[in-house]
Enzyme design. Structure first.
Site, PDB file in Angstrom:
ATOM      1  N   ARG A  35       0.820  -1.220   0.000  1.00 37.93           N
ATOM      2  CA  ARG A  35       0.000   0.000   0.000  1.00 37.93           C
ATOM      3  C   ARG A  35       0.852   1.267   0.000  1.00 37.93           C
ATOM      4  O   ARG A  35       0.447   2.287  -0.565  1.00 37.93           O
ATOM      5  CB  ARG A  35      -0.945  -0.005   1.196  1.00 37.93           C
ATOM      6  CG  ARG A  35      -2.139  -0.886   0.931  1.00 37.93           C
ATOM      7  CD  ARG A  35      -3.151  -0.806   2.040  1.00 37.93           C
ATOM      8  NE  ARG A  35      -4.443  -1.279   1.593  1.00 37.93           N
ATOM      9  CZ  ARG A  35      -5.367  -1.790   2.396  1.00 37.93           C
ATOM     10  NH1 ARG A  35      -5.136  -1.893   3.691  1.00 37.93           N
ATOM     11  NH2 ARG A  35      -6.521  -2.177   1.911  1.00 37.93           N
ATOM     12  N   LYS A 197     -17.304 -12.816   4.274  1.00 39.73           N
ATOM     13  CA  LYS A 197     -18.057 -11.638   4.740  1.00 39.73           C
ATOM     14  C   LYS A 197     -19.339 -11.502   3.926  1.00 39.73           C
ATOM     15  O   LYS A 197     -19.502 -10.593   3.118  1.00 39.73           O
ATOM     16  CB  LYS A 197     -17.214 -10.370   4.572  1.00 39.73           C
ATOM     17  CG  LYS A 197     -16.175 -10.199   5.646  1.00 39.73           C
ATOM     18  CD  LYS A 197     -15.615  -8.789   5.541  1.00 39.73           C
ATOM     19  CE  LYS A 197     -14.162  -8.742   5.957  1.00 39.73           C
ATOM     20  NZ  LYS A 197     -13.431  -7.661   5.270  1.00 39.73           N
ATOM     21  N   GLY A 345      -8.690  -8.308   0.580  1.00 41.08           N
ATOM     22  CA  GLY A 345      -7.468  -8.722   1.282  1.00 41.08           C
ATOM     23  C   GLY A 345      -7.123 -10.188   1.076  1.00 41.08           C
ATOM     24  O   GLY A 345      -6.036 -10.521   0.592  1.00 41.08           O
ATOM     25  N   GLY A 368     -13.574  -3.752   0.228  1.00 37.70           N
ATOM     26  CA  GLY A 368     -14.899  -3.145   0.397  1.00 37.70           C
ATOM     27  C   GLY A 368     -15.124  -2.021  -0.596  1.00 37.70           C
ATOM     28  O   GLY A 368     -16.206  -1.880  -1.173  1.00 37.70           O
TER      29      GLY A 368
HETATM   30  P1  ADP Z   1     -11.736 -10.750   0.948  1.00 36.83           P
HETATM   31  O1  ADP Z   1     -10.818 -10.428   2.081  1.00 36.83           O
HETATM   32  O2  ADP Z   1     -11.007 -11.218  -0.257  1.00 36.83           O
HETATM   33  O3  ADP Z   1     -12.702  -9.640   0.657  1.00 36.83           O
HETATM   34  P2  ADP Z   1     -13.489 -12.237   2.731  1.00 36.83           P
HETATM   35  O4  ADP Z   1     -12.903 -11.454   3.836  1.00 36.83           O
HETATM   36  O5  ADP Z   1     -14.944 -12.059   2.442  1.00 36.83           O
HETATM   37  O6  ADP Z   1     -12.650 -12.011   1.376  1.00 36.83           O
HETATM   38  O7  ADP Z   1     -13.323 -13.796   2.973  1.00 36.83           O
HETATM   39  C1  ADP Z   1     -12.078 -14.421   3.046  1.00 36.83           C
HETATM   40  C2  ADP Z   1     -12.141 -15.640   3.934  1.00 36.83           C
HETATM   41  O8  ADP Z   1     -13.189 -16.496   3.556  1.00 36.83           O
HETATM   42  C3  ADP Z   1     -10.892 -16.469   3.834  1.00 36.83           C
HETATM   43  O9  ADP Z   1     -10.113 -16.271   4.985  1.00 36.83           O
HETATM   44  C4  ADP Z   1     -11.407 -17.916   3.725  1.00 36.83           C
HETATM   45  O10 ADP Z   1     -10.793 -18.792   4.638  1.00 36.83           O
HETATM   46  C5  ADP Z   1     -12.875 -17.756   4.042  1.00 36.83           C
HETATM   47  N1  ADP Z   1     -13.712 -18.788   3.402  1.00 36.83           N
HETATM   48  C6  ADP Z   1     -13.824 -19.076   2.093  1.00 36.83           C
HETATM   49  N2  ADP Z   1     -14.660 -20.111   1.892  1.00 36.83           N
HETATM   50  C7  ADP Z   1     -15.108 -20.501   3.103  1.00 36.83           C
HETATM   51  C8  ADP Z   1     -15.988 -21.533   3.565  1.00 36.83           C
HETATM   52  N3  ADP Z   1     -16.567 -22.381   2.719  1.00 36.83           N
HETATM   53  N4  ADP Z   1     -16.197 -21.630   4.892  1.00 36.83           N
HETATM   54  C9  ADP Z   1     -15.595 -20.778   5.764  1.00 36.83           C
HETATM   55  N5  ADP Z   1     -14.764 -19.795   5.394  1.00 36.83           N
HETATM   56  C10 ADP Z   1     -14.508 -19.654   4.080  1.00 36.83           C
HETATM   57 MG    MG Z   2     -11.189 -10.222   4.166  1.00 34.89          MG
END
Ligand code: ADP
Ligand code: MG
Length: 386
Positions: A35, A197, A345, A368
């Site tokens: 960043r 999320k 992330g 986000g």
């Molecule tokens: P990002 O940070 O890319 O926006 P999120 O924060 O929404 O994504 O989600 C990331 C997390 O989702 C990862 O740490 C991963 O372990 C979790 N994840 C993905 N699939 C599953 C699942 N089936 N059950 C529980 N956790 C999951």
């Molecule tokens: Mg995340």
């Protein structure tokens, strides 16, 4: 929205530059400076004009109090190394002492303010805090894309008080690339969603459905859709409030849903089953082989690809295959001429783990923020700059 190239900057003029230095720290050291590095083009361009630069960022969630572990001090050392230049630091964010300090700086010098979220007014979009910050500079520049979806004082209330304001190169680049996906993308255009999320993300599907030809759903998000179809999902992630929405989305015929899942009793269990219906004592932690194949077919046909949210718990070796295969398939399709953009992330971590980060067309610094931009086509921080 103006770019920094559109505004005149005089030598010695004071610039308030909002950056996103919300970087990971370990034992007082920056562990990933991505960043910081992404703001260097803006910093170098500005420094040529020899202004007095006041840098402002948040770090973590100190909730309006001074939390020493969330001090921005470690950034001074790293930024100073990257720019090969002394960086001054101010523990105080507003008030007479900061103004004195700023007035003592010579043209071309840089002062980093302490974590803006140590002040309770920041997350409240407080007008008083904004008017105090206004006293520090004559020009406002925002290069903190990752924070632009928040109505916080330093990105929302503050820029409204400036006449001379602009977007830095990073913010400009981010919006340009996201617009490329959102407005008039080369088709077929697909979005791939997953992750955990879910409450934050299911809402944007409505907006995405208007833009994208197809939406592929895996990760923790898929089980709310499975449940809406009447399947058993055991202990898998579920957002009950969205069951009705999920049904509506399925009815559009544009949702391509993962149709099998790698399941286990817990993340630690080595007994893993590929299921399409999950018993009560198990949960789904990755997409299965059939889903991977189905998703790959869509990816290989696509001309525009937007990805947010890993396909499974890729942090565990047993459940990383889905995310790795999807990352590699997107990289391959990009090589053949498709435009690919990923944000978030953990999504970025999973792309790094697959070793294909350099092969994506664009990696967004905001999770986000990129999602909200895809939904609405603008962000509060961008509106306040106009
Ligand atoms: P990002 O940070 O890319 O926006 P999120 O924060 O929404 O994504 O989600 C990331 C997390 O989702 C990862 O740490 C991963 O372990 C979790 N994840 C993905 N699939 C599953 C699942 N089936 N059950 C529980 N956790 C999951
Ligand atoms: Mg995340």
């Amino acid at each position: 929205m103006k770019s920094i190239k559109d505004i005149e900057i005089k030598e010695g003029e004071k610039i308030f530059l909002r950056v996103d230095y919300n970087v990971p720290l370990k034992e007082g050291k920056v562990t990933d400076d991505t960043r910081i590095k992404r703001t260097i083009p803006t910093l170098e361009y500005l420094l040529e004009k020899k202004p007095v630069l006041i840098l402002c960022s948040h770090l973590g969630r100190p909730k309006g109090k001074v939390v020493l572990e969330l001090s921005l001090k470690p950034v001074v050392e790293r930024l100073s190394k990257i720019l090969n230049k002394e960086i001054y630091f101010s523990e105080e964010i507003i008030g007479e002492n900061v103004i004195k300090k700023i007035n003592s700086l010579k043209p071309g010098e840089i002062l980093l303010l302490e974590n803006i979220r140590f002040h309770p007014g920041e997350t409240k979009d407080d007008e008083k805090l904004a008017s105090e910050l206004r006293k520090l500079a004559n020009i406002y520049i925002n290069d903190a894309f990752g924070t632009c979806h928040r109505k916080h004082a330093s990105v929302h209330a503050l820029p409204k008080l400036f006449d001379k304001k602009a977007a830095g190169f990073l913010l400009f680049d981010e919006t340009k690339n996201l617009k490329k996906v959102r407005e008039n993308p080369e088709r077929p255009a697909i979005a791939i969603l997953g992750g955990a999320k879910i409450e934050d993300k299911i809402g944007i599907i409505e907006g995405l459905l208007e833009v994208m030809d197809k939406i592929l759903i895996g990760g923790g998000m898929m089980f709310t859709f499975w449940k809406a179809m009447g399947k058993n999902i055991g202990k898998s992630l579920l957002t009950e409030d969205f069951l009705n929405k999920a049904k509506q989305f399925l009815d559009t015929g544009k949702i391509i849903l993962a149709d099998d899942s790698l399941c286990a009793e817990s993340l630690e269990s080595s007994e893993i089953k590929k299921l399409t219906d999950i018993p009560e004592n198990m949960a789904g932690y990755d997409i299965g082989e059939s889903s991977i194949q189905k998703f790959k077919e869509e990816i290989f046909l696509a001309k525009t690809i937007f990805w947010n949210g890993p396909m499974g718990v890729f942090e565990k070796d047993n459940f990383k295959k889905g995310s790795m295969e999807i990352a590699k398939a997107i990289a391959e399709t990009t090589k053949k001429g498709a435009f690919s953009l990923a944000g978030g992330g953990e999504t970025i971590s999973s792309i790094k783990l697959a070793g294909v980060k350099e092969k994506f067309s664009y990696i967004s610094t905001g999770g986000g923020a990129s999602l909200e931009f895809m939904e609405k086509g603008t962000l509060p921080g961008i509106e306040a700059l106009k």
